[in-house]
Design a protein around this motif. Structure first.
Motif: not given
Length: 1250
Positions: A931-934, A999-1003, A1055-1059
């Motif tokens: 969900n965090k990734l999303w 989680l800890y670096e990008l987000c 799913e995310l890569y296709q966007r």
């Protein structure tokens, strides 16, 4: 006798720790006394442990750490090796120095003793939460003293304090999950009782304070704090009453896991809609829909994809792996899920590296299992046995069942996302594989490697078949036990040793022997004693008399007898015991078989003739009593062999069977590993591999079944008086052939007669299932016939499987591959661990801890779990026990976690060689990660904008900001870690690297720190260029981060890569699963300097955040003065001032040199010995409260320094303490001194404001 002295106080964490450590100790627990130890013991404090007799001064251990370490070490809970023991010590230090002080500081306001610091507690718990994110326990894969100490340190807040109400516990879900697991362990429950996590704080009115002094400021602050909280609560309640009911009310439900379905019509195999907006939150049902059929239809999983021919030279190389073929009767279990998660990750990684990649699926015909399933079905539906149907009709029924039900496991594997080439799927009874099995048998038989012999086999009377060792469960009994046996109404007694006497022929003397299977004495043909036993030397050449027939049995002298056990005399039943068989061979004793295939007695005198074996057990015992030859019966710990298929008691039975001579093949297989041609990972399995192969026994390959590969061997009868009739045991009268005609020609040639004089009868038996599995790596490619697949893909690259079938399957594949093809079937073997439950118990239906992976993927209620037990074949008592287990572990059922989270969790758990303690709560944690990734990708795509065009290649422009340079450095580090991890099968390193990066670096850092860059660009056209550079960096992180994750989480990454927009829309691959995997040569932007600087900056940010939390500055921005030790630190802070300002939510960040004065009215915190944070709070806070805080801090520092000085002042300190530790102590003292000076300075500063 060991004695443990503890205090009686229920919340004395020091004594509680010692008591729990004692519970994990060896079987003999210390005597617990809740009084002060005698003065003579010189025990400095409780807890104290007295070892041995009281009175010996040097046998006393005192102090919580020393006592608990001693007890934990005795119970092997202090770490498995030096590295783990060091980690345990670090956590003990964390519990003592970080957690216990702040836990007490938070708890004691409730009883009027000390000031609260909820923010500091949450800060420390978040450190703990981060450490627990990738693991179930703090050190290793089981509970250690580290878990005990840290859990006890946090016990009081969890029990009593409002700081850890449910809403707060959500911020530290890993800690809560871990803490809940621990307090429900039997050892914790015994000491602590049932712990209920606190729901609200019940304050206790403090006693009247003396007149206000500096030392009492804490209490004043505490009163005000409680009053403020009370007022806030009242205001909130009043606000709720005045507000009208709102449709947006149910906020807590936002935290519920939403189920969103994909409802856009998409024909099977067509590409999923990727134009519609993404749902607001991640939902596995939505994400996992439609992708797999598209991948399959596009041919992404085929080695031919992207190339003209598989024979085409590929500079990247070839990767080939065959699946361990699951049983056709099977349904998916966690062992399959683990195997397929690992294998699919590896396959997808190799495919993304550009290698010609094949993961070949297949299914095993599972001889016994399938025959039993279909037999039960026939009996249930038609009331018929296989014998009623006849062999041919029964086999047709099995094929019918296979065609209806046999593909179920394939559908389940697809649900797991397994990227297998389904066009190459094989079934071990297919004509192609059956031909290979037949060829293998004939070649090995012609060479003499397969031969006929009459030996003891594992016999199941219920199945009427020999079974392999892997199908025999070893049931351990501690003494007399009644067990159910198929075919008997009453349970049968096991676990007892019966002693009786044999009379010595020609004398009144008797020899007493003992047995656990008294009925087998009917087949005794001798009594054995040790050659050196003085008690029986006079019996050389003597005979003993069998009481029930006229059989005389010799007394034989053999080294295998243990003189010290029992009477030193052993009954010998060569036809029904493996050890006795060898004794019988050595001494040429008669072999009398007393059991037929159904377990009825044969070759015995009346009244025992025709009795069922366990009815004869009672009859023989009574007959011995009647004759006065029975001596005694007593409990006897023993292992009972039980057939895993039928639950029957396995009998050793003499049967003529086909055997494979494994001596030479076993040596070749062992030598292949010794010489480095075959690599086994992890290498601790090598010892077992060599031990088994160096002492290998011949392999029985006959099975008395109908379903399977019928043995292509024929018994020869010759109608010629010059040829004497043969016996079944004589291999000369057996021939093998691809057809009856070929066999007849072989026989005629062998006996030198015309073929018309030959009569053949084919062996009724079928081959052991492991025989066909042993040639699986090359039979799937059409061996012995040449084919392109065989040429390209054999030998394979890797064999990945569980270590429990190392011998039954892996070793036999190696032996048969070398024997029949002259080549090893693969270059490497990677063996994963066994899956256990969260408490480390083996998965068992009776414990209620068996988890169906599909239940984890889709979710299931507690009632649904209970229903599965009701439908099983467990008895009612076991069902109730299992239900309690389910209720304890899954009180609310299992939430929907999705395939990606399950795969990621299984890989994260896979430490080499360790058993896997699977915690469903941790899988759920990875669903939250999805969900965090999303949300991160959704936010980033909005930030990139619709018109964003990524550069054609990921490269540095030279205009990157410090934040850009840092995140690209961290990305490069993640790429390097993943690359290295995959190469050595280190899956936890891969999952941790990806998890931490996203989680800890990008987000948590990068996305937050660059928000002002985009805001500024919207307001100011001159700031467009930095924003564009930032967008390119952000895109690179998203695109590369998804590719890194793709092998582990194929659905959500697709799913995310296709966007995302493409760098080269015309030439880029259509799917992430055939896009290149990030390579450390391409992403080589790592910078130790940048990483080190940012680590320092984040220390400052966290310190500011902690200060803000302490003073409840949730929305108010405050100026921040950073007093730096030198000009280099000032420059560094200036360079990162925007990042500090953004991430710490500060108004302005002003760096100061050590000489520059700090304005009055600041809260002070030490970020490090290089930088002190001064947060301007003038007019915002209670000064007296701050002074009280600093007084506490000063006292703590002085105590720490005093302890350190005492330690360093000891006479033997310099001699006994390692130099490195001395240096660390000196550095700690120096840092504490610096911090104390800062604290004193801050107190003076606040006093000026009073």
């Amino acid at each position: 006798m060991t004695t443990l002295y503890v205090t009686p106080h229920p919340d004395d964490f020091r004594s509680l720790l010692a008591l729990i450590a004692a519970e994990y100790g060896p079987s003999s627990r210390p005597q617990v006394i809740t009084e002060d130890p005698p003065a003579s013991l010189n025990a400095r404090s409780r807890p104290a442990l007295v070892l041995g007799d009281v009175g010996e001064g040097d046998s006393v251990v005192s102090g919580a750490t020393a006592v608990s370490w001693y007890l934990a070490f005795q119970g092997k809970r202090a770490g498995l090796d030096a590295k783990q023991q060091s980690q345990v010590w670090q956590w003990l230090s964390f519990a003592d120095n970080e957690l216990t002080p702040v836990s007490c500081a938070v708890v004691f306001p409730l009883i009027g003793l000390q000031q609260s610091s909820r923010a500091e507690l949450m800060r420390v718990l978040k450190v703990l939460d981060q450490a627990l994110a990738p693991r179930t326990y703090l050190v290793g894969e089981s509970i250690t003293l580290a878990d005990m100490a840290v859990a006890i340190a946090v016990l009081l807040p969890f029990k009593y304090v409002r700081a850890l109400e449910p809403s707060d516990r959500e911020a530290v879900t890993n800690v809560t999950r871990w803490f809940t697991t621990l307090i429900n362990q039997p050892q914790f429950l015994k000491v602590l009782g049932k712990i209920t996590l606190c729901e609200k704080m019940v304050p206790v009115t403090p006693k009247t304070s003396p007149p206000k002094t500096e030392a009492q400021l804490k209490k004043e602050a505490k009163k005000r704090e409680k009053l403020e909280k009370f007022q806030q609560k009242k205001e909130m309640e009043a606000k709720k009453k005045t507000q009208p009911p709102s449709e947006k009310k149910a906020k807590p439900e936002k935290k519920e896991l939403g189920v969103i379905s994909y409802n856009i019509p998409t024909p099977a195999g067509e590409k999923k809609d990727v134009v519609s907006p993404l749902p607001d939150s991640y939902s596995p049902q939505y994400v996992e829909a439609a992708w797999y059929p598209w991948w399959e239809k596009q041919g992404f999983f085929k080695p031919e994809y992207g190339r003209k021919s598989i024979s085409e030279q590929n500079p990247q190389g070839i990767f080939m792996m065959c699946i361990p073929p699951p049983n056709v009767t099977g349904s998916l279990h966690l062992g399959h899920a683990l195997t397929n998660a690992i294998q699919d990750c590896l396959t997808r990684w190799h495919r993304m590296r550009g290698e010609t990649t094949l993961w070949n699926p297949g299914c095993d015909h599972a001889g016994i299992a399938t025959q039993v399933v279909v037999e039960k079905k026939m009996m249930r539906e038609k009331g018929m046995s296989r014998h009623d149907l006849g062999r041919e009709n029964f086999i047709q029924e099995v094929w019918k069942w296979k065609n209806e039900k046999g593909d179920r496991i394939y559908h389940q594997l697809k649900k797991l996302g397994s990227s297998l080439d389904w066009d190459r799927a094989c079934f071990t009874m297919d004509s192609k594989l059956s031909y290979a099995v037949q060829e293998a048998f004939i070649r090995m038989h012609d060479e003499g490697v397969i031969y006929r012999s009459k030996r003891l086999v594992n016999w199941s009377c219920t199945l009427n078949s020999a079974i392999s060792d892997i199908e025999v469960d070893k049931k351990e009994l501690t003494g007399r036990t009644l067990l159910p046996v198929p075919g008997y109404k009453e349970k049968i007694e096991f676990g007892v040793l019966v002693s009786f006497a044999y009379k010595v022929d020609g004398s009144d003397e008797e020899v007493i022997v003992a047995t656990t299977r008294i009925e087998t004495m009917l087949g005794d043909t001798g009594v054995a004693v040790h050659p050196a036993d003085p008690r029986y030397q006079h019996l050389k050449g003597k005979m003993v008399l069998h009481p029930f027939c006229d059989r005389k049995m010799p007394v034989v002298f053999d080294d295998f007898v243990d003189m010290s056990f029992g009477t030193g005399a052993v009954k010998i039943t060569p036809a029904h015991d493996h050890n006795d068989y060898e004794v019988g061979e050595r001494h040429s004793l008669p072999f009398i078989n007393i059991l037929d295939e159904n377990g009825l007695l044969i070759n015995v005198p009346p009244p025992f003739l025709g009795m069922k074996r366990f009815e004869a057990r009672k009859a023989v015992l009574q007959a011995l009593k009647d004759r006065g030859q029975f001596k005694e019966i007593k409990d006897n710990p023993m292992v009972v062999p039980v057939c895993s298929r039928s639950k029957d008691i396995v009998e050793p039975l003499l049967k003529p069977q086909w055997y494979v001579n494994c001596r030479d093949m076993g040596k070749e297989a062992a030598d292949a590993v010794r010489e480095g041609r075959l690599k086994i990972i992890p290498d601790h399995h090598l010892k077992t591999w060599f031990n088994w192969l160096d002492n290998i026994k011949d392999w029985c390959i006959s099975r008395q079944l109908w379903w399977g590969h019928r043995i292509p061997a024929y018994f020869v009868t010759v109608s010629d008086p010059s040829v004497k009739p043969g016996e079944d045991m004589d291999g000369h009268y057996w021939v093998s052939g691809r057809s009856e005609e070929e066999a007849r020609e072989k026989a005629a040639k062998r006996f030198n007669v015309s073929s018309d004089k030959i009569t053949l009868k084919q062996d009724e038996d079928v081959l052991d299932t492991w025989f066909s599995s042993g040639i699986f790596p090359f039979s799937i490619f059409g061996w012995p016939n040449e084919s392109e697949d065989l040429k390209v893909f054999y030998p394979g690259t890797l064999l990945e499987t569980g270590h429990d079938i190392l011998f039954f399957w892996v070793a036999r594949m190696v032996m048969m591959g070398l024997k029949l093809t002259g080549k090893l079937p693969f270059k490497e073997v990677y063996l994963h661990a066994v899956v256990r439950d969260a408490h480390g118990r083996k998965m068992s239906k009776s414990l209620g801890n068996v988890i169906d992976p599909l239940d984890v993927i889709t979710g299931i209620s507690l009632e649904g779990l209970h229903a599965q037990l009701t439908d099983s074949n467990l008895d009612p008592v076991e069902v109730e026990k299992a239900k309690q287990g389910q209720k304890s572990d899954y009180p609310n059922g299992i939430p929907e976690c999705g395939t990606d989270a399950l795969r990621f969790a299984l890989c994260a758990y896979t430490s080499q060689g360790r058993d896997i303690n699977l915690d469903v709560n941790r899988i759920l944690g990875y669903r939250h990660f999805c969900n965090k990734l999303w949300n991160a990708v959704k936010f980033a795509m909005k930030t990139l904008g619709d018109n964003f065009v990524p550069s054609e290649k990921a490269q540095l422009s030279g205009e990157e900001s410090v934040s850009d340079r840092w995140i690209l450095s961290r990305l490069s580090a993640a790429v390097a870690l993943c690359d290295a991890g995959f190469k050595v099968y280190d899956f936890p390193t891969i999952t941790t690297a990806i998890y931490n990066f996203w989680l800890y670096e990008l987000c948590d850092v990068y996305l937050e720190s660059v928000k002002p860059v985009f805001s500024k660009a919207e307001e100011d056209s001159t700031s467009q260029r930095p924003a564009l550079v930032c967008r390119q960096t952000l895109y690179t992180c998203l695109e590369v981060g998804l590719r890194l994750l793709s092998p582990l989480m194929p659905f959500v990454t697709e799913e995310l890569y296709q966007r995302l927009p493409r760098r080269n829309p015309q030439s880029d691959p259509p799917s992430i699963c055939v896009t290149s995997y990030p390579d450390s040569q391409e992403f080589c932007w790592g910078s130790e300097e940048v990483d080190r600087d940012m680590e320092f900056i984040m220390t400052i940010v966290k310190t500011i955040r902690s200060l803000r939390a302490d003073y409840n500055l949730t929305k108010t921005r405050a100026d921040c003065y950073l007093q730096c030790i030198d000009s280099a630190t000032v420059s560094l802070v200036q360079k990162y001032s925007l990042q500090i300002q953004t991430l710490s939510y500060s108004q302005a960040v002003i760096p100061l040199t050590a000489n520059q004065p700090v304005p009055e009215g600041c809260a002070v915190a030490i970020a490090s010995d290089r930088c002190t944070v001064n947060l301007m709070l003038k007019g915002l806070i209670d000064v007296e409260k701050e002074v009280a805080k600093l007084i506490t801090k000063k006292g703590d520092l002085e105590k720490q320094m005093e302890k350190l000085r005492e330690k360093m002042a000891k006479n033997d300190y310099k001699e006994k303490v390692p130099v490195k530790v001395q240096e660390q102590d000196a550095e700690k003292l120096r840092q504490s001194q610096t911090e104390l000076e800062k604290v004193t300075e801050a107190m003076d500063n606040f006093r000026k404001m009073m």
